[in-house]
Design a protein around this motif. Structure first.
Motif, PDB file in Angstrom:
ATOM      1  N   LYS A 191      -3.074   2.447   6.379  1.00 44.59           N
ATOM      2  CA  LYS A 191      -3.801   1.234   5.937  1.00 44.59           C
ATOM      3  C   LYS A 191      -2.972  -0.003   6.260  1.00 44.59           C
ATOM      4  CE  LYS A 191      -6.218   3.233   1.915  1.00 44.59           C
ATOM      5  NZ  LYS A 191      -6.311   3.120   0.451  1.00 44.59           N
ATOM      6  N   ARG A 203     -14.551 -12.647 -11.625  1.00 43.31           N
ATOM      7  CA  ARG A 203     -15.203 -13.455 -10.581  1.00 43.31           C
ATOM      8  C   ARG A 203     -16.470 -14.160 -11.085  1.00 43.31           C
ATOM      9  NH1 ARG A 203     -19.327 -10.198  -9.365  1.00 43.31           N
ATOM     10  NH2 ARG A 203     -18.955  -7.980  -9.723  1.00 43.31           N
ATOM     11  N   TRP A 222     -11.223   8.289  -9.801  1.00 43.64           N
ATOM     12  CA  TRP A 222     -10.177   8.036 -10.801  1.00 43.64           C
ATOM     13  C   TRP A 222     -10.753   7.360 -12.041  1.00 43.64           C
ATOM     14  CZ3 TRP A 222      -9.790   3.042 -12.254  1.00 43.64           C
ATOM     15  CH2 TRP A 222     -10.043   2.042 -11.327  1.00 43.64           C
ATOM     16  N   SER A 232       0.833  -1.198   0.000  1.00 45.20           N
ATOM     17  CA  SER A 232       0.000   0.000   0.000  1.00 45.20           C
ATOM     18  C   SER A 232       0.866   1.246   0.000  1.00 45.20           C
ATOM     19  CB  SER A 232      -0.895  -0.010   1.249  1.00 45.20           C
ATOM     20  OG  SER A 232      -1.578   1.221   1.373  1.00 45.20           O
ATOM     21  N   ASN A 268      -6.647   0.955 -12.981  1.00 39.03           N
ATOM     22  CA  ASN A 268      -6.351   0.206 -14.213  1.00 39.03           C
ATOM     23  C   ASN A 268      -4.996   0.521 -14.844  1.00 39.03           C
ATOM     24  OD1 ASN A 268      -8.982  -0.415 -13.681  1.00 39.03           O
ATOM     25  ND2 ASN A 268      -9.846   0.781 -15.365  1.00 39.03           N
ATOM     26  N   TYR A 287       4.914   0.945  -2.106  1.00 34.65           N
ATOM     27  CA  TYR A 287       5.202   0.788  -3.536  1.00 34.65           C
ATOM     28  C   TYR A 287       6.703   0.917  -3.797  1.00 34.65           C
ATOM     29  CZ  TYR A 287       0.168   1.225  -3.849  1.00 34.65           C
ATOM     30  OH  TYR A 287      -1.168   1.026  -3.672  1.00 34.65           O
ATOM     31  N   THR A 315      -0.294   3.833   1.558  1.00 30.68           N
ATOM     32  CA  THR A 315      -0.852   4.540   2.713  1.00 30.68           C
ATOM     33  C   THR A 315      -0.459   3.816   4.001  1.00 30.68           C
ATOM     34  OG1 THR A 315      -2.738   5.012   1.267  1.00 30.68           O
ATOM     35  CG2 THR A 315      -2.998   5.558   3.604  1.00 30.68           C
TER      36      THR A 315
END
Ligand code: NDP
Length: 367
Positions: A72, A160, A198, A67, A111, A90, A69
């Motif tokens: 988180k 899924r 986004w 993450s 994406n 990252y 953040t």
């Protein structure tokens, strides 16, 4: 509905049943070992839909988090018992290669980041699960497949619905001849996209409603048809005065033509709510609404002049757990992957053709 039809709807028949229950049955032969997942991008889908499902899995466990953040990482790390050594930013993402607990990396990022983070995971020697849409272009999708192949690792896309029992039953009903010869598919997907997300920024999303929600109409049309389209035509309608749509499309509808003569009319919208499909044939139809939701699927059939609701028993595993377990099952047993990178690439190529058709206002041949 006659007895034969009723049995077909409720239980499946012959070879149809076998393939309809592949994900559930495949687990039965897999060793009991659980492969470790690292989830990358702790946003809405990862934290609300995916991470809570590991407890329902037989072959998957959550072992690491990635993450941007720190809060988180702290919060979900504590909630899921992930030690600090298995929490990544990252910036140190590539060091996952040194963590043997991580077998699979699940990319749940915007994406535009799918290709880069999937390729880096392959290069780190990990299997990859990547969310839909696979990428923002077919070229990116091809690079992802090449990277996984070079690393001799698997690449799966988070479709899924390929593991959801009503969708699987609908496919089987069509295959078994329940509707007769299929002549028409309608598939509609859309929701009202609020400003500021986004998904409305092309640099992050790669496109508008088609990339995000219309892809369900596209993918469903293909799995319900059981064949690949040979031609398509698309129409876009976007209110350019709506500040939400600076560089992405709102509504883009498309028609797919299949070799058998079957037509699929598909809706993709960011201004209206849709979640339905129906396959109509010479003898009847099978339809669902909601069709591709997280839960609460409703299914109807019509045959012999009667419309009936189909109630299926609760599955052993829901679509999320079945999807998570499928990649480890494929790694552990060698069963072929459903929802492979190649499957994602097919949709990416079609998405590009849909945009081209809308832009050039003409039908596009796919052969
Ligand atoms: P969110 O915006 O809720 O989460 C995306 C996460 O990505 C963020 O929370 C953030 O996590 C991380 N991130 C890293 N860089 C950025 C950036 N520049 N801008 C925004 N986020 C960034 O999106 P969703 O969870 O809804 O969607 C993620 C992916 O999952 C998409 O590809 C989407 O299509 C797919 N999806 C699939 C669904 C399905 O049913 N199969 C349903 C919903 C989404 P962090 O703070 O941890 O870095």
């Amino acid at each position: 509905m006659g007895d034969w039809n009723r049995r077909t709807v409720l239980t499946g028949i012959g070879a149809g049943l076998a393939s309809a229950t592949v994900p559930a049955m495949a687990g039965a032969g897999a060793p009991k070992r659980k492969l470790g997942y690292a989830v990358v991008g702790l946003g809405s889908y990862a934290t609300r839909q995916i991470m809570p499902q590991f407890k329902n899995c037989e072959h998957s466990r959550l072992v690491a988090l990635v993450s941007g953040t720190p809060e988180k990482l702290e919060r979900y790390g504590a909630e899921y018992g992930i030690p600090k050594t298995h929490r990544y930013s990252y910036a140190d993402y590539d060091t996952i290669r040194n963590n043997p607990d991580i077998d699979v990396v699940y990319v749940v990022l915007p994406n535009s980041m799918h290709a880069e983070y999937s390729i880096r995971a392959s290069q780190a020697g990990k299997h990859v699960m990547c969310e839909k849409p696979m990428a923002t272009t077919a070229a990116e999708a091809e690079a992802m497949i090449a990277a996984a192949r070079k690393a001799n690792r698997k690449l799966m896309i988070g479709y899924r619905c390929h593991f959801e029992q009503h969708n699987l039953r609908a496919v089987e009903l069509v295959k078994s001849g329940f509707v007769g010869r299929p002549t028409l598919i309608t598939a509609e997907h859309g929701f009202y996209a609020p400003a500021g997300i986004w998904r409305l920024d092309k640099a992050m999303s790669g496109g508008g409603s088609l990339m995000d929600i219309g892809i369900y109409s596209l993918n469903a049309a293909r799995y319900l048809a059981g064949e690949e389209p040979v031609e398509l035509v698309a129409t876009e309608w976007t209110d350019k005065s709506d500040p939400r749509f600076k560089n992405t499309e709102d509504r883009i509808d498309f028609q797919l033509k299949f070799p058998s003569g079957l037509i699929a009319n598909c809706v993709s919208s960011y201004s209206s709510g849709h979640n339905a499909f129906r396959v109509t044939g010479t003898k009847g139809w099978v339809g669902m609404e909601p069709a591709t939701s997280y839960e609460g699927h409703q299914m109807w059939t019509r045959a012999d002049g009667k419309t009936e609701q189909v109630k299926l028993p609760a599955p052993r595993k829901n679509q999320f757990a079945a999807q998570l377990d499928h990649l480890p099952e494929s790694v552990l047993t060698g069963i072929p992957l459903r929802a492979s990178g190649e499957e994602g690439l097919r949709d990416m190529r079609l998405i590009e053709a849909i945009y081209r058709s809308a832009r050039e206002r003409r039908a596009v041949s796919l052969v």
